[in-house]
Design a protein around this motif. Structure first.
Motif, mmCIF file in Angstrom:
data_model
loop_
_atom_site.group_PDB
_atom_site.id
_atom_site.type_symbol
_atom_site.label_atom_id
_atom_site.label_comp_id
_atom_site.label_asym_id
_atom_site.label_seq_id
_atom_site.Cartn_x
_atom_site.Cartn_y
_atom_site.Cartn_z
ATOM 1 N N UNK A 193 -36.472 32.015 -41.347
ATOM 2 C CA UNK A 193 -36.001 31.565 -42.675
ATOM 3 C C UNK A 193 -34.754 30.875 -42.111
ATOM 4 N N UNK A 222 -45.505 36.701 -44.389
ATOM 5 C CA UNK A 222 -45.204 35.541 -45.126
ATOM 6 C C UNK A 222 -44.443 34.398 -44.631
ATOM 7 N N UNK A 227 -39.451 32.542 -52.996
ATOM 8 C CA UNK A 227 -38.750 33.843 -52.504
ATOM 9 C C UNK A 227 -38.367 34.529 -53.898
ATOM 10 N N UNK A 242 -35.379 27.110 -41.450
ATOM 11 C CA UNK A 242 -35.250 26.050 -42.531
ATOM 12 C C UNK A 242 -34.016 25.618 -42.748
ATOM 13 N N UNK A 290 -42.330 24.979 -43.496
ATOM 14 C CA UNK A 290 -41.201 24.146 -44.172
ATOM 15 C C UNK A 290 -40.135 23.696 -43.324
ATOM 16 N N UNK A 331 -37.596 20.580 -50.723
ATOM 17 C CA UNK A 331 -37.906 21.759 -49.740
ATOM 18 C C UNK A 331 -37.258 22.952 -50.097
ATOM 19 N N UNK A 367 -32.907 23.318 -40.237
ATOM 20 C CA UNK A 367 -33.545 21.894 -40.360
ATOM 21 C C UNK A 367 -33.032 20.967 -41.673
ATOM 22 N N UNK A 380 -31.705 33.787 -49.397
ATOM 23 C CA UNK A 380 -32.864 34.168 -48.759
ATOM 24 C C UNK A 380 -33.009 35.277 -48.031
ATOM 25 N N UNK A 428 -26.779 28.220 -48.088
ATOM 26 C CA UNK A 428 -28.547 28.054 -48.473
ATOM 27 C C UNK A 428 -29.325 29.337 -47.803
ATOM 28 N N UNK A 443 -37.417 38.173 -53.929
ATOM 29 C CA UNK A 443 -36.086 38.653 -54.504
ATOM 30 C C UNK A 443 -35.981 39.524 -55.435
#
Lengths: 248, 219, 204
Positions: B142, B201, A169, B145, B209, A161, B148, B167, B163, A173
């Motif tokens: 984000x 998005x 992304x 995600x 996700x 995932x 989780x 992002x 993580x 980015x």
């Protein structure tokens, strides 16, 4: 053309197949690397602007290519593992990550070595360098997530995932970093405006890229074999294998 | 269903107001530390302000991610959510929205005050607040995600930052870029459009996700 | 009808159980027994669809539960050993929210009646964290009075309950079974529940 691919999707048969393929890819990688380095150091002409320092591109550019390419390959295998629940695909994804991170680091390192004579600074916030740095973060995130999860099945799926989210992304980015860079244009240091390349330079770079590719495959196979052994250590075929090794 | 989840999470936040206030004060303290470390030179502070406020908002929003699912995980209510006949993505969207209301909105409201500390002109204050309003929901989506994926892991708090922070980068770039562009007299509408597109998005992909990650983490 | 065939459960390196087969008809109760760590909770979580068996298949009315998801979830009620009540919410809020989550929205009056019935009259408005263990359990069990699901999957529903509450749960379960419901439960306590069919699944 009736090759039974599924035969090799079982970890035990993949293990022996990979064992046979590793020497092949290793030797190819070494030969290509020797050829590529020879072209790079002895055949390719000296650059009239950058002198001899430019020769680092023979490792820098292939490393940068591989770093991005390997992330995509890793995400593909992870996605296949998630969608079809094939353990081997997830193991391959896990095995690719360290090699990808290594190439990303190599690209950053050689980039900064090149930057010192070129721009007079070890690090510039060039769009490509910055994107590469973020890619390194993504690799590190993937590896640390998998390392933190004890249950291998959960680790595979969670990693998948994360890799997929990363793939969605990466274009965003990359685009945003480019945008940011043009907005803050500094002393117009950009790798994109490199002068026309001599054909031998391009050949050298392509040969080196192939060498890196072969090396990545060999490393991935080796690491996948280790992961298979670790995960399947309680199965009978691993026990048989162990006995055979001991008998030798 | 969406509203039940939001109502529930808001009720819980009301009963635990200190959590909300901790995040907000963290934001204020981080922003206030910068002048102390780089000096009170107003011209420099004015240039740094958008970046500082945005980085602090990123960190503050990330700090509260741990609570998003972990308390529900520990008392078994998350299990019940997974067994709900309603779509899990919808529930997750509700939780992310509640997270934004509880952590994002206070940051947005506080930002103009902090901008004044950095002597930002009025129109820059307006752009800063608007960019946060548009950007902080993305952080919650984000972040969900990451929360989780790291559910129930040892050292999940540090891991989630590894993580999630990479992002967050596009949000950071467009968010603080908008303020800089407006200060420089350039248009900032492009930044806002891009932030809006990124929000759309993440509205589409992030709940899905997150839902998949939750099912994986709970197995 | 709930049917499990050749179920295998692996946790980490250990295989908890293998070749578990059963089939449960309307009005039937299945008690899952076995020592600690034999995989009772794992089996119940599998039956809910929270985790997947390593091998084997679970089907509901002939269809594998993996293909049903939402449809299946509206037919079952699962009460896990974690409980599933939020400490900071009142008993009333907990019951209303968990019912809404499981697909049946109820009014405040319905929730108050259910809590009254289960013996929490006068405590509906207290936050759950001030209640005793047994009372917390009752808040969770009150969901059984509300939902209209067919299959109840209960993990140790009797822990921490006093004798009168155990009697009440027995009554609730018997009424559910008499109406054609199904129950899968684990318990370490001796309890005799009247049902059309009673079966025991022993895990080793």
């Amino acid at each position: 053309m009736a090759i039974n691919w599924f035969k090799y999707s079982s970890p035990s048969s993949f293990y022996s197949l990979a064992g046979k393929m590793i020497p092949l890819f290793t030797v190819t990688a070494i030969l290509l690397a020797i050829a590529g380095l020879y072209i790079g150091f002895f055949v390719a002409p000296t650059d009239f602007q950058q002198g001899e320092a430019y020769r680092i591109i023979f490792i820098h550019v292939p490393a940068a290519w591989m770093s991005m390419f390997l992330y995509l390959v890793m995400a593909c295998w992870a996605a296949i593992g998630l969608a079809f629940n094939t353990r081997l695909s997830s193991m391959i994804a896990t095995a690719i990550a360290p090699t990808g991170a290594m190439f990303t680091f190599l690209a950053l390192w050689t980039g900064s070595l090149w930057g010192k004579p070129m721009w007079g600074a070890w690090w510039v916030w060039d769009a490509r360098l910055t994107s590469e740095l973020i890619l390194l973060f993504l690799y590190i995130g993937f590896m640390s997530l998998q390392a933190a999860i004890d249950d291998p099945r959960r680790a595979d799926k969670a990693g998948a995932i994360l890799a997929l989210v990363g793939v969605v992304n990466i274009p965003i980015i990359y685009f945003s970093v480019n945008w940011w860079n043009t907005l803050h244009q500094g002393a117009s240091v950009s790798l994109t405006q490199s002068p026309k390349m001599a054909a031998t330079m391009l050949t050298g770079m392509l040969v080196m890229a192939l060498a890196c590719w072969m090396y990545s495959i060999a490393m991935t196979l080796i690491r996948t074999r280790v992961i298979i052994l670790e995960r399947e250590r309680h199965t009978s075929w691993v026990a048989d294998l162990h006995e055979k090794e001991a008998a030798r | 269903m969406f509203f039940w989840i939001i109502r529930r999470d808001l009720l819980l936040a009301m009963r635990r107001q200190s959590d909300v206030l901790t995040t907000l004060f963290f934001f204020v303290i981080v922003v206030s530390l910068f002048p102390l470390s780089v000096g009170p030179e107003m011209n420099m502070l004015r240039i740094m302000a958008p970046g500082v406020v945005w980085v602090a908002a990123l960190l503050a929003s990330m700090l509260s991610l741990g609570r998003m699912f972990s308390s529900d995980y520990l008392d078994g209510t998350l299990e019940q959510m997974l067994l709900s006949p309603h779509s899990l993505s919808m529930l997750v969207l509700g939780k992310a929205f509640a997270h934004w209301l509880v952590t994002g909105v206070p940051l947005v409201l506080m930002a103009p005050v902090l901008g004044i500390q950095y002597d930002l002109p009025a129109d820059a204050l307006y752009v800063l607040t608007a960019s946060l309003l548009l950007g902080t929901p993305i952080l919650s989506l984000i972040g969900a995600i990451g929360a989780a994926l790291t559910l129930g892991l040892r050292g999940g708090g540090v891991l989630v930052s590894l993580l999630v922070l990479p992002l967050y980068i596009p949000v950071l770039i467009f968010g603080s870029g908008a303020v800089e562009a407006s200060s420089a007299g350039l248009g900032y509408s492009a930044h806002f459009s891009l932030l809006g597109a990124f929000l759309l998005v993440s509205l589409v992909f992030a709940p899905w996700a997150t839902a998949s990650s939750l099912r994986i983490s709970m197995e | 009808m709930l049917k499990g065939s050749n179920l295998v459960c692996v946790r980490g390196d250990r295989r908890l159980f293998k070749d578990v087969n059963f089939s449960l008809e309307a009005g039937g109760i299945m008690r899952v027994t076995g020592p600690n760590g034999s995989g009772k909770t794992s089996l119940l979580r599998m039956l809910c669809g929270l985790s997947k068996p390593e091998y084997g298949e679970i089907s509901w009315h002939g269809k594998p539960i993996g293909s049903l998801s939402g449809e299946y979830f509206s037919d079952i009620t699962y009460l896990g050993h974690l409980g599933g009540a939020k400490d900071d919410l009142t008993a009333l809020e907990n019951l209303r929210i968990s019912s809404a989550l499981s697909g049946t929205e109820i009014t405040e009056q319905d929730a108050a009646d259910a809590l009254q019935h289960i013996g929490l009259g006068g405590r509906q408005l207290l936050p759950v964290k001030v209640l005793s263990q047994g009372q917390k359990k009752r808040v969770v069990l009150a969901r059984l009075l509300i939902g209209k699901t067919k299959l109840w999957i209960l993990d140790e529903p009797l822990v921490a309950l006093d004798t009168s509450a155990v009697g009440m749960i027995k009554e609730i379960l018997e009424r559910h079974l008499a109406q054609g419901g199904m129950v899968v439960m684990t318990t370490h306590q001796e309890i005799d529940i009247a049902a059309v069919t009673t079966q025991q699944l022993q895990l080793v």
